[in-house]
Each structure stands twice: as structure tokens, then as C-alpha cells.
Design a protein around this motif. Structure first.
Motif, mmCIF file in Angstrom:
data_model
loop_
_atom_site.group_PDB
_atom_site.id
_atom_site.type_symbol
_atom_site.label_atom_id
_atom_site.label_comp_id
_atom_site.label_asym_id
_atom_site.label_seq_id
_atom_site.Cartn_x
_atom_site.Cartn_y
_atom_site.Cartn_z
ATOM 1 N N THR A 46 6.404 11.625 6.043
ATOM 2 C CA THR A 46 5.796 11.758 4.719
ATOM 3 C C THR A 46 5.449 10.381 4.144
ATOM 4 O OG1 THR A 46 7.373 13.546 4.434
ATOM 5 C CG2 THR A 46 6.130 12.895 2.489
ATOM 6 N N THR A 47 6.388 9.445 4.305
ATOM 7 C CA THR A 47 6.166 8.110 3.728
ATOM 8 C C THR A 47 5.070 7.358 4.473
ATOM 9 O OG1 THR A 47 8.360 8.018 2.807
ATOM 10 C CG2 THR A 47 7.314 5.897 3.244
ATOM 11 N N ALA A 48 5.040 7.533 5.802
ATOM 12 C CA ALA A 48 3.973 6.875 6.570
ATOM 13 C C ALA A 48 2.602 7.353 6.067
ATOM 14 C CB ALA A 48 4.137 7.174 8.056
ATOM 15 N N HIS A 49 2.475 8.657 5.793
ATOM 16 C CA HIS A 49 1.203 9.166 5.267
ATOM 17 C C HIS A 49 0.969 8.697 3.839
ATOM 18 C CE1 HIS A 49 1.632 12.144 8.662
ATOM 19 N NE2 HIS A 49 0.420 11.637 8.831
ATOM 20 N N ALA A 50 2.044 8.656 3.052
ATOM 21 C CA ALA A 50 1.914 8.199 1.662
ATOM 22 C C ALA A 50 1.413 6.751 1.606
ATOM 23 C CB ALA A 50 3.256 8.322 0.940
ATOM 24 N N VAL A 287 13.225 5.276 5.376
ATOM 25 C CA VAL A 287 13.556 6.379 4.465
ATOM 26 C C VAL A 287 12.341 7.298 4.326
ATOM 27 C CG1 VAL A 287 14.301 7.014 2.145
ATOM 28 C CG2 VAL A 287 15.204 4.942 3.225
ATOM 29 N N ASP A 288 12.415 8.467 4.953
ATOM 30 C CA ASP A 288 11.316 9.421 4.803
ATOM 31 C C ASP A 288 11.370 9.981 3.380
ATOM 32 O OD1 ASP A 288 9.095 10.887 5.627
ATOM 33 O OD2 ASP A 288 10.326 12.628 6.147
ATOM 34 N N GLY A 289 10.197 10.098 2.751
ATOM 35 C CA GLY A 289 10.170 10.535 1.356
ATOM 36 C C GLY A 289 10.196 9.367 0.387
ATOM 37 N N ALA A 290 10.332 8.134 0.917
ATOM 38 C CA ALA A 290 10.292 6.955 0.040
ATOM 39 C C ALA A 290 8.873 6.765 -0.502
ATOM 40 C CB ALA A 290 10.725 5.714 0.807
ATOM 41 N N ARG A 291 8.811 6.081 -1.628
ATOM 42 C CA ARG A 291 7.531 5.832 -2.284
ATOM 43 C C ARG A 291 6.611 4.981 -1.402
ATOM 44 N NH1 ARG A 291 6.685 2.872 -8.192
ATOM 45 N NH2 ARG A 291 4.911 4.178 -8.749
ATOM 46 N N SER A 313 2.948 -2.328 5.162
ATOM 47 C CA SER A 313 3.079 -0.878 5.330
ATOM 48 C C SER A 313 1.774 -0.181 4.984
ATOM 49 C CB SER A 313 4.247 -0.288 4.514
ATOM 50 O OG SER A 313 5.473 -0.843 4.978
ATOM 51 N N GLY A 314 0.975 0.012 6.016
ATOM 52 C CA GLY A 314 -0.268 0.758 5.869
ATOM 53 C C GLY A 314 -1.534 -0.072 5.854
ATOM 54 N N VAL A 315 -1.433 -1.388 6.020
ATOM 55 C CA VAL A 315 -2.644 -2.226 5.990
ATOM 56 C C VAL A 315 -3.427 -2.007 7.290
ATOM 57 C CG1 VAL A 315 -3.550 -4.573 5.887
ATOM 58 C CG2 VAL A 315 -1.515 -3.954 4.549
ATOM 59 N N ARG A 316 -4.665 -1.537 7.170
ATOM 60 C CA ARG A 316 -5.450 -1.175 8.352
ATOM 61 C C ARG A 316 -6.827 -1.832 8.425
ATOM 62 N NH1 ARG A 316 -1.113 -0.063 9.435
ATOM 63 N NH2 ARG A 316 -0.143 1.959 9.724
ATOM 64 N N CYS A 317 -7.321 -2.390 7.293
ATOM 65 C CA CYS A 317 -8.694 -2.917 7.276
ATOM 66 C C CYS A 317 -8.834 -3.944 6.151
ATOM 67 C CB CYS A 317 -9.686 -1.775 7.051
ATOM 68 S SG CYS A 317 -9.448 -0.939 5.474
ATOM 69 N N GLY A 318 -10.011 -4.567 6.099
ATOM 70 C CA GLY A 318 -10.254 -5.611 5.112
ATOM 71 C C GLY A 318 -10.109 -5.120 3.680
ATOM 72 N N ALA A 319 -10.564 -3.909 3.410
ATOM 73 C CA ALA A 319 -10.464 -3.373 2.044
ATOM 74 C C ALA A 319 -9.007 -3.242 1.623
ATOM 75 C CB ALA A 319 -11.162 -2.015 1.971
#
Ligand code: FNR
Length: 386
Positions: A46-50, A287-291, A313-319
């Protein structure tokens, strides 16, 4: 560069040029166990998607007719100039992605002038990584490295790692505090895969004189006993802010604390003598469910603005890089995109991914009417639902 090569000889880039392409191609190449370990996160993920969804809730408002003929993507971090607000996140056991592991990462990073944070859980000893970072025998510039500390419950081992990092020329210590124990990770559990138990990712321990002094026989003579000892002292559940204050007295290197999500924890780190923090939820792996990490950033910036604040955590592109900077980060760390690049082409793959991210960031910045990283601020963004 890419367009010119295509025009002249019809040559296309050897690798994809954005995250989904790197991810998909690496998925094809990696063993199922390695792919699960790298791509997987904790619990229901869940947190990875968040982490990704949080980026989508901010939108950039490009401004026009601003003079951006002079562009500068460089930033100053802890008194040193970086070419771009990008460093490599510490990632362990990279030999599961490519046989040369962290040594290839160091080469790719130094060719792009991107600092690398070498992990305690690296598959290569920190001295080998430092040697690759500082090797200028190719056309590489000398790389810059920081050392990431997983703080062993045996404090003498932890301190020995810091002393070795100082001697090897690492320029800062990043203490990761969110992973004193591995979380519930279903993709690894279902495959019963933990590389450390088969001796991968423990090189910093096996090569450590203090660790060795705790063993009856050398790791070569009795590898099983060495892994057992590693398992019993790897993490330290008793660690507190007092230990950060203690470390402050032990080393003159800058200290950053990685894995901070609450503004009060950020303040306590600075009060204990840290120079800054890395706002991170470990890519959703703990921690799954973390912000979402990006949603934690603004409050932490309000709490400790003026101290060094890195973000991952989640940086994938220039934007994404631009959005994190607009919300107050000084620079971002690149995690999974770099690992996928490594899987695709070793040092060359890492270099390619970094080049793509640097170019994407620079273009995004100038096409938004901003010539300088210092001018990226909250006014560049609006909430998607506003
Ligand atoms: C990590 N991360 C990590 N962090 C750390 O401090 N020490 C480590 O050894 C590792 N090892 C590690 C292995 C793998 C396979 C991954 C994916 C991540 C966490 C890493 O530094 C960073 O916080 C995350 O990768 C950021 O999330 P994204 O952007 O990769 O999703």
C-alpha cells in the motif's frame, strides 16, 4: 545526443529511456527471486503505491517567457557542489542484479558525477566500492561517496564501520534507522528468499576486524557461524536519539539520519547533532500503510528548514525530482531506477539511467521557466484537486 545518433546512423539507444521501460526490461533479465526482492515492498504494498500516488497529487505550473538561456542544475550539499540534485540511494546486495554489484554502480555514478551512498548491506566491502569510486584510470572523474550505516547491536562493530568509512574516504555517514529488522515482505517470503543467509550482502561484516574478533574460527573456515553471528547482531532495536548524539562525538564526518517520517523525529535528530535527515519510508519496504514519503516532506521542512533534507521513495523521473525540490528537499536519492539500470547493463546501465534522469530533470526545469535549482519552490506547484 540520442537524437543526433539516430539521425546520423539510425542508432537507437541501447536501453529504454524511462522508468517503466527499465523496470520491464530488468524484470525480463532478473531471476524471479532477485526481481521479487528488488521490486517488492512490505505487506500489501500500500505504501509503495502511495509513494507514487503522492507525486500525482502535485502538478507543475510551467511559466513562459522567462529567460532560461543560462541554466544551472548544480546544488551545494554539506558544503560540496553536486552537478545535479541527485545522489544514489544506499541499496544492499546488488550482486543479485549484476555480478559486479556495487563496484559497477560506483563506476556508473562517478562517470555521471553523481554521489553514491554505499550500503552496509553491500555485497562488496566498502573499501572496494571506494576504490572504484575514486578510480580515475578510465575517463571517469573521481566519484564522491557517503557511507550508509546499519547500526549493529554490537556497538564496537558499528564504530569499526565508521572508522573504515573515514579511512576509505567516504565524506558523510548516513544512519538508516527504519530497518533494524526486516519487515513482512510477502514476495520474499513466498519464495523463501533472503540473500544474506547464503552469504550475499554481508561482506562489510565478514571483512571487519572487530566482527572477526567475535568469531572462534575465521569466516572462511566456518561460514555458517559467521552468518549466525551476523544474524544476531545485524540490527539494533534499542537504538535511540542518544546514540546519534554519541556518534556525533565519535566522528567529524557529517551525519544524516535516513528513514525519518515525523517532524518531531527530524527535530530530535538535529538536536542530537545530526546535520540533516533523509525523508524516506524505504520505498514502502518497511511499514505497510505508512504515509507516502512525499506527503511527509513539507512538515519536516517546516520543522528543520536550514538543515540538510534529502528525500527518497518513489522518485522515477525528472518531474518527480522537481516536485520534491519544490516541496523543500535539497536533493533526492535514486533507488529502484538505478538497480534496474544496473541489471540491464552494469556500470553502463547505471550511467544511462542517471544520464536520462539528469536530462529529464534539466529539460523539465527550464521548460517550466526556471533556470536555477534555487528558484524551484512551492510556487511552481498546485494541488491536482484545487
Ligand atoms: C533498499 N534500501 C536500502 N536502504 C538502506 O538504507 N540500506 C540498504 O541496504 C537498502 N537496501 C535496499 C535494497 C533494495 C533492493 C531496495 C529497493 C531498497 C532503501 C533505499 O535506500 C531507498 O530508500 C528506496 O529504494 C527508495 O524507494 P524507491 O524510490 O526505490 O521506490
Amino acid at each position: 545526443d540520442i537524437y543526433a545518433k539516430g539521425m546520423l546512423g539510425g542508432v537507437r539507444p541501447a536501453y529504454p529511456t524511462e522508468f517503466d521501460g527499465w523496470h520491464e526490461a530488468a524484470h525480463q533479465k532478473l531471476t524471479p527471486e532477485a526481481y521479487g526482492y528488488i521490486a517488492g515492498s512490505a505487506g500489501l504494498e500500500t505504501t509503495a503505491h502511495a509513494n507514487r500516488a503522492a507525486f500525482a497529487r502535485w502538478e507543475i505550473i510551467p511559466r513562459m517567457l522567462r529567460d532560461t538561456s543560462k541554466r544551472d542544475t548544480s546544488v551545494e550539499i554539506l558544503g560540496k557542489r553536486w552537478d545535479a540534485p541527485i545522489a544514489l540511494a544506499p541499496i544492499g546486495v546488488m550482486t543479485i542484479a549484476h555480478e559486479e554489484g556495487e563496484v559497477a554502480v560506483a563506476r556508473g555514478a562517478s562517470r555521471r558525477g553523481v554521489p553514491m551512498i554505499a550500503s552496509t548491506a553491500a555485497a562488496k566491502p566498502m573499501e572496494e566500492i571506494a576504490a572504484a569510486l575514486h578510480d580515475t584510470s578510465g575517463n571517469e572523474t573521481s566519484g564522491r561517496g557517503w557511507y550508509q550505516l546499519y547500526w549493529s547491536s554490537d556497538r564496537d562493530v558499528a564504530l569499526s564501520f565508521v572508522r573504515r568509512a573515514e579511512a576509505a574516504g567516504f565524506e558523510a555517514i548516513v544512519v538508516t534507522v527504519d530497518t533494524w529488522q526486516l519487515a513482512w515482505r510477502p514476495r520474499d517470503l513466498v519464495q523463501a528468499f533472503l540473500p544474506f543467509l547464503r552469504g550475499e550482502g554481508v561482506a562489510n561484516f565478514l571483512s571487519d576486524p572487530v566482527f572477526q574478533s567475535r568469531l572462534e574460527k575465521s569466516p572462511q573456515e566456518d561460514p555458517e557461524a559467521a552468518i549466525r553471528l551476523w544474524g544476531s547482531i545485524f540490527g539494533n532495536p534499542a537504538l535511540t536519539f542518544d546514540d546519534i548524539a554519541w556518534l556525533r562525538e565519535q566522528t567529524s564526518l557529517p551525519i544524516l539520519v535516513k528513514g525519518i517520517q515525523h517532524p518531531d523525529d527530524a527535530t530530535a535528530c538535529i538536536d542530537a547533532g545530526a546535520d540533516g535527515v533523509v525523508v524516506s519510508n524505504h520505498g514502502g519496504r518497511q511499514v505497510d500503510g505508512a504515509r507516502a514519503s512525499l506527503d511527509c516532506l513539507p512538515d519536516i521542512v517546516s520543522a528543520i528548514g536550514g538543515s540538510t533534507i534529502l528525500f527518497d521513495s518513489g522518485v522515477r523521473c525528472g518531474a518527480d525530482i522537481m516536485k520534491a525540490l519544490a516541496l523543500g528537499a535539497d536533493a533526492v536519492l535514486i533507488g529502484r531506477p538505478m538497480v534496474y539500470g544496473l541489471a540491464l547493463g552494469g556500470a553502463e546501465g547505471v550511467e544511462h539511467v542517471l544520464q536520462c534522469l539528469q536530462a529529464d530533470f534539466e529539460l523539465n526545469m527550464v521548460l517550466s521557466g526556471i533556470g536555477n535549482v534555487a528558484d524551484i519552490d512551492r510556487t511552481c506547484l498546485v494541488r491536482a484537486d484545487d
